[in-house]
Every structure is written in structure tokens, then in C-alpha cells.
Write a protein that holds these residues in place. Structure first.
Motif, short mmCIF file in Angstrom:
data_model
loop_
_atom_site.label_atom_id
_atom_site.label_comp_id
_atom_site.label_asym_id
_atom_site.label_seq_id
_atom_site.Cartn_x
_atom_site.Cartn_y
_atom_site.Cartn_z
N SER A 1 0.83 -1.19 0.00
CA SER A 1 0.00 0.00 0.00
C SER A 1 0.87 1.25 0.00
CB SER A 1 -0.89 0.01 1.24
OG SER A 1 -1.41 1.30 1.48
N LYS A 2 0.57 2.18 -0.91
CA LYS A 2 1.31 3.44 -0.93
C LYS A 2 1.12 4.21 0.37
CE LYS A 2 0.08 6.98 -3.52
NZ LYS A 2 -0.13 7.85 -4.71
N ALA A 3 -0.07 4.17 0.91
CA ALA A 3 -0.34 4.88 2.17
C ALA A 3 0.52 4.32 3.30
CB ALA A 3 -1.82 4.77 2.53
N THR A 4 0.69 3.01 3.32
CA THR A 4 1.49 2.40 4.37
C THR A 4 2.97 2.76 4.20
OG1 THR A 4 -0.08 0.56 4.41
CG2 THR A 4 2.01 0.25 5.55
N ILE A 5 3.43 2.80 2.95
CA ILE A 5 4.82 3.19 2.71
C ILE A 5 5.06 4.61 3.21
CG2 ILE A 5 6.50 3.73 0.89
CD1 ILE A 5 5.48 1.34 -0.65
N TYR A 6 4.08 5.49 3.00
CA TYR A 6 4.22 6.87 3.48
C TYR A 6 4.30 6.93 5.01
CZ TYR A 6 3.83 9.89 -0.64
OH TYR A 6 4.08 10.57 -1.79
N ARG A 7 3.74 5.96 5.68
CA ARG A 7 3.83 5.97 7.14
C ARG A 7 5.25 5.63 7.61
NH1 ARG A 7 -1.29 3.10 6.69
NH2 ARG A 7 -2.98 4.59 7.05
N HIS A 8 5.99 4.91 6.77
CA HIS A 8 7.36 4.55 7.13
C HIS A 8 8.37 5.57 6.62
CE1 HIS A 8 5.27 0.72 7.71
NE2 HIS A 8 6.31 0.33 8.43
N TRP A 9 8.12 6.12 5.43
CA TRP A 9 9.04 7.09 4.82
C TRP A 9 8.21 8.26 4.30
CZ3 TRP A 9 9.18 1.80 3.54
CH2 TRP A 9 10.24 1.08 4.13
N SER A 10 8.51 9.45 4.79
CA SER A 10 7.64 10.59 4.51
C SER A 10 7.80 11.16 3.11
CB SER A 10 7.91 11.70 5.54
OG SER A 10 9.26 12.14 5.46
#
Length: 206
Positions: A57-66
Motif C-alpha cells: 500500500s502506498k499509504a502504508t509506505i508513506y507511514r514509514h518514509w515521509s
């Protein structure tokens, strides 16, 4: 309720697997990031492209790397560190061993492609410019160590410009592989080492 700083998944993302917190899952995303960089360059390096490749999930990736810069900084950490510098007791032998290692790395299309893409990215993003400088400095250090040892042993004049010597030793391989896109002929690294040693006043082991 979603975090206001985290993009919501776009259409088509709902079937993707959230990134688990385990080290193996994190590495999967980071390796996907390196693959996207090599295949599409920094202009095509997007969170969505990485999510597609990692099936996350792109949203989940954003939670790890801004940001994509943060993600790329983390991904570059997967690139192997240089091995400990050789210590044969003789400068020429040490330099030939290091030169052979450099040629071996650059002969690998995966490493050469990653390096070319990383150089391009460093020209466009300040955070990556600093990272690339650190990356390059780490790979200069083995040459610096063997040259310093040789100077201390008396194989080089006391006033030898070691930083210039590093440039002269390392640059030909990168120029040949990344600029002219030519293969290394037999004995290329040895020839470079011998020419540079002559230029900087190498006296041989004592």
C-alpha cells in the motif's frame, strides 16, 4: 480515521498488502525502491511505483518514509559496504587488489545502473547530494588507508597529495564504464596503478 499527513490509498490500492513491521518486509520495499530507481531513474522514482513493485500500500509506505528522498536514503543503506582494505605490506599489491574490486563492481550491470541513477538523483535533490557525498567518501577510504600506510612505510614521499592520488586511481574505471560505456581490457587496472605510482613518486617496498 486516517492521519491527515498520510495520503489515502488511490483506486486500485485496496488489494495490496500493508507493509508489515518485520525486517524482511522492510527490505522487500527497499529493494523494490532500488529496482525502480535503476529501471526508471529519479524522474520515475515515485512512491506509487515503489508500492506497485513491492505489492504494498502506498499509504502504508508513506507511514514509514515521509518522502521519496527519505525512502531512497534508506534504500541506499542496502548497498554493500566496501570490504576492509588489503594489507599485504606492499602498496602496489594493495592497490591492484582494490582496483580489481572496483572493476568487478562496475562490471556488474546492476551496480553500474544503480550508481548512474544515484548520481543523477544526487544532482536533483539536496538530501541525496549529501548522501552521495557520504557514499563516495566511504568508498574512497580503503584507498586512503593503503596510501597512508605506504607513506608511513616510506614507499611514498612525505608530501604526496593522497587525495589527488585517490582521484587518479579511481577515476579511470568510473570514466570508462559510466561515461564511455566500454569494457575493461585485460590488465587495465594494473596499468592504471603502475602509471599513477610512477607519477606520485613510488619507490617500492623498503
Amino acid at each position: 480515521m486516517s492521519d491527515s499527513t498520510t495520503p489515502e490509498p488511490e483506486s486500485g490500492e485496496t488489494a495490496r498488502t500493508p507493509v508489515p513491521r518485520g525486517a524482511r518486509a522492510r527490505e522487500r520495499v527497499l529493494r523494490a525502491a532500488l529496482g525502480v530507481l535503476v529501471d526508471h531513474g529519479f524522474s520515475g522514482f515515485t512512491m506509487e511505483a515503489v508500492a506497485d513493485r513491492a505489492r504494498a500500500s502506498k499509504a502504508t509506505i508513506y507511514r514509514h518514509w515521509s518522502s521519496r528522498a527519505d525512502l531512497l536514503v534508506a534504500a541506499v543503506g542496502l548497498v554493500p559496504q566496501p570490504a576492509a582494505p588489503p594489507d599485504t605490506g606492499e602498496l602496489r599489491a594493495d592497490l591492484i587488489e582494490l582496483s580489481t574490486a572496483i572493476e568487478g563492481l562496475l562490471a556488474r550491470p546492476s551496480f553500474a545502473g544503480l550508481l548512474a541513477a544515484f548520481i543523477d538523483a544526487a544532482e536533483r535533490e539536496a538530501t541525496l547530494t549529501r548522501l552521495h557525498a557520504e557514499f563516495s567518501e566511504t568508498r574512497r577510504e580503503p584507498l586512503r588507508i593503503v596510501l597512508t600506510r605506504a607513506r608511513d612505510r616510506g614507499e611514498l614521499p612525505d608530501g604526496t597529495d593522497l587525495e589527488l592520488a585517490i582521484d587518479l586511481l579511481a577515476a579511470p574505471a568510473f570514466y570508462r564504464r559510466l561515461i564511455t560505456h566500454r569494457k575493461f581490457p585485460p590488465g587495465y587496472g594494473v596499468s592504471v596503478v603502475d602509471h599513477v605510482l610512477t607519477a606520485i613518486g613510488y619507490t617500492g617496498p623498503r
